[in-house]
Write a protein that holds these residues in place. Sequence first.
Motif, PDB file in Angstrom:
ATOM      1  N   THR A   1       0.926  -1.108   0.088  1.00  0.00           N
ATOM      2  CA  THR A   1      -0.116  -0.145  -0.026  1.00  0.00           C
ATOM      3  C   THR A   1       1.055   1.310   0.074  1.00  0.00           C
ATOM      4  O   THR A   1       0.756   2.249  -0.672  1.00  0.00           O
TER       5      THR A   1
ATOM      6  N   ARG B   1       3.744   1.612  -0.978  1.00  0.00           N
ATOM      7  CA  ARG B   1       4.504   1.479  -2.494  1.00  0.00           C
ATOM      8  C   ARG B   1       3.471   2.148  -3.485  1.00  0.00           C
ATOM      9  O   ARG B   1       4.238   3.082  -4.179  1.00  0.00           O
ATOM     10  N   SER B   2       2.173   1.637  -3.384  1.00  0.00           N
ATOM     11  CA  SER B   2       1.321   2.187  -4.460  1.00  0.00           C
ATOM     12  C   SER B   2       1.164   3.757  -4.279  1.00  0.00           C
ATOM     13  O   SER B   2       1.202   4.506  -5.155  1.00  0.00           O
TER      14      SER B   2
ATOM     15  N   VAL C   1       0.091   4.825  -7.796  1.00  0.00           N
ATOM     16  CA  VAL C   1      -0.669   3.859  -8.371  1.00  0.00           C
ATOM     17  C   VAL C   1      -1.920   3.959  -7.426  1.00  0.00           C
ATOM     18  O   VAL C   1      -2.037   3.507  -6.082  1.00  0.00           O
TER      19      VAL C   1
ATOM     20  N   PRO D   1      -4.781   1.750  -4.239  1.00  0.00           N
ATOM     21  CA  PRO D   1      -4.038   0.339  -3.655  1.00  0.00           C
ATOM     22  C   PRO D   1      -4.536  -1.006  -4.019  1.00  0.00           C
ATOM     23  O   PRO D   1      -5.874  -1.131  -4.087  1.00  0.00           O
ATOM     24  N   PRO D   2      -3.852  -2.129  -4.360  1.00  0.00           N
ATOM     25  CA  PRO D   2      -4.552  -3.087  -4.781  1.00  0.00           C
ATOM     26  C   PRO D   2      -5.534  -3.778  -3.811  1.00  0.00           C
ATOM     27  O   PRO D   2      -6.410  -4.456  -4.136  1.00  0.00           O
TER      28      PRO D   2
ATOM     29  N   VAL E   1       6.917  -4.162  -9.754  1.00  0.00           N
ATOM     30  CA  VAL E   1       6.149  -3.099  -9.930  1.00  0.00           C
ATOM     31  C   VAL E   1       6.529  -1.727 -10.052  1.00  0.00           C
ATOM     32  O   VAL E   1       5.792  -0.978 -11.145  1.00  0.00           O
TER      33      VAL E   1
ATOM     34  N   GLN F   1       6.364   0.913 -13.704  1.00  0.00           N
ATOM     35  CA  GLN F   1       5.873   2.151 -13.761  1.00  0.00           C
ATOM     36  C   GLN F   1       6.996   3.265 -14.191  1.00  0.00           C
ATOM     37  O   GLN F   1       6.856   4.400 -14.160  1.00  0.00           O
TER      38      GLN F   1
ATOM     39  N   THR G   1       8.130  -2.306   0.045  1.00  0.00           N
ATOM     40  CA  THR G   1       7.224  -3.501   0.017  1.00  0.00           C
ATOM     41  C   THR G   1       7.667  -4.455   0.843  1.00  0.00           C
ATOM     42  O   THR G   1       6.640  -4.876   1.556  1.00  0.00           O
TER      43      THR G   1
END
Length: 202
Positions: free
Chosen positions: A47, A49-50, A55, A58-59, A109, A113, A127
């Motif tokens: 999260t 990292r995103s 990004v 977040p996933p 990831v 990017q 991460t």
Amino acid sequence: MPNFLYFSDLIGVFFFAISGAIAGRKNEMDIFGMFMLALVTCIGGGTLRSLLIGVAPPPVLVDPAYVTLAAAATVVSFFAEPLWERWQRAISVFDAVGLGVFVCIGVQVAQQQGLSDWASLGMGVVTATFGGVLRDLFRAEVPLIFRKEIYATAALLGGLVYLGIHNLGLPTSVNIPITTVVTAGVRLAAIRFGLRLPGQSL
């Protein structure tokens, strides 16, 4: 996210969630507390990292698999009584494997990017380590990366291995297993033999 990378991510999520849930059990948390600790451990690094690389969302807010795996890991940890007798060993093994998988995911990831190698390396370490930081803070402990432990160093080494293999042109399906084994091996060897960074007191 390519299928192999996605499934590798889920494997890392499960291992980190197990380490968080077992840590919660060690601190005599109830099953809800174990679940919350499992969740922050397995999604905290990804999260952050995103958020850092832009990004959004977040996933964890898009794919229910992350919460589902955290819940499954909690149930396994709650009822797997044999693990209760080996708390520290179990936490260390699951955490080491999660560390290895997540550093790969973070680097990959970031590369997708368009980040440079050094920035991707940094995102790999974030991460891999930030979920563990949250886990330890929630348990009122000093996080491993701030103690006399080869933890972030193992993740950094793993990230360098991943980048080296990537630059050799080998596929991700080869890179991730090798990097995971190296990272987890360094971490577990440091625990087993009491290895410390130069300049730290023993």
